[in-house]
Design an enzyme around this catalytic site. Structure first.
Site, short mmCIF file in Angstrom:
data_model
loop_
_atom_site.label_atom_id
_atom_site.label_comp_id
_atom_site.label_asym_id
_atom_site.label_seq_id
_atom_site.Cartn_x
_atom_site.Cartn_y
_atom_site.Cartn_z
CB SER A 93 -9.00 26.13 -17.02
OG SER A 93 -9.63 25.40 -18.04
N GLY B 226 -14.76 24.94 -19.82
CA GLY B 226 -16.17 25.31 -19.81
C GLY B 226 -16.70 25.23 -18.39
N GLY C 269 -20.55 21.19 -15.38
CA GLY C 269 -21.79 20.67 -15.94
C GLY C 269 -21.96 20.92 -17.43
CB SER C 270 -19.98 22.82 -19.90
OG SER C 270 -18.68 22.30 -19.66
#
Length: 198
Positions: free
Chosen positions: A107, A33, A36-37
């Site tokens: 990723s 993600g 900061g997700s």
């Protein structure tokens, strides 16, 4: 590969022996993600919850890995691929010692996640998409990275000037907006429990 390298993997205890000792089935939980997700926050809480439930795990986090074993890599496409390759190889070593391995890495491309999956093995690779809108990630921005990226101080930053390719068929999607860390982690734990029980 050099002809002078002779691996000893075949001489070591089998993964099943170590899983039996630890009373768990090993797997690699790959959280992907935007920055900061909430990947690392969820991973840290998951590690705690697993230990409370008598399961042994390890967290591999992007910043920690880049601070140590991958501190010679930058953020070019080639370096990002090498970063993930090394991480996947490390995760596979933990996997083969019976440990539940929680990986939290941006990723950003399908190809880079597939590279990790190929190294770890499809049956042991659990892809979890931590689905948080860019606007929410920017609001959190505890490291100030988005601000720097928008100011041109960071090049090739995912979400700003590099695209994040949304996973097509993740094993689990965790939407973090308007949910507490506890709720998000519980969703993931519920999904994992049947997979890690012996």
């Amino acid at each position: 590969m050099s002809n002078n390298i002779h691996t000893t993997f075949h001489q070591l205890l089998k993964r099943e022996d170590k899983e039996h000792f630890l009373k768990q089935k090993a797997c690699v939980v790959w959280l992907t993600g935007l920055s900061g997700s909430g990947k690392t926050t969820i991973a840290v809480e998951l590690e705690r919850k697993l230990l409370e439930a008598k399961y042994f795990s390890v967290v591999l986090d992007g910043d920690n890995i880049r601070h140590g074993i991958n501190n010679n890599l930058g953020f070019s496409e080639a370096d990002r691929q090498e970063n993930i390759r090394r991480i996947a190889e490390i995760a596979k070593l933990f996997l083969n010692t019976g440990i539940i391995t929680i990986c939290c890495f941006v990723s950003p491309t399908k190809a880079i996640r597939q590279q990790a999956r190929n190294i770890i093995g499809d049956k042991d690779f659990i892809e979890v998409f931590v689905d948080t809108p860019l606007e929410e990630c920017e609001k959190r921005d505890v490291k100030g990275l988005y601000k720097k990226a928008r100011a041109g101080e960071i090049k090739d930053f995912t979400g700003i000037n590099q695209r994040f390719e949304i996973p097509e068929n993740p094993n689990l999607i965790i939407q973090t907006s308007n949910k507490s860390v506890q709720v998000c982690t519980t969703e993931l734990l519920k999904y994992l429990l049947n997979k890690i029980k012996i």
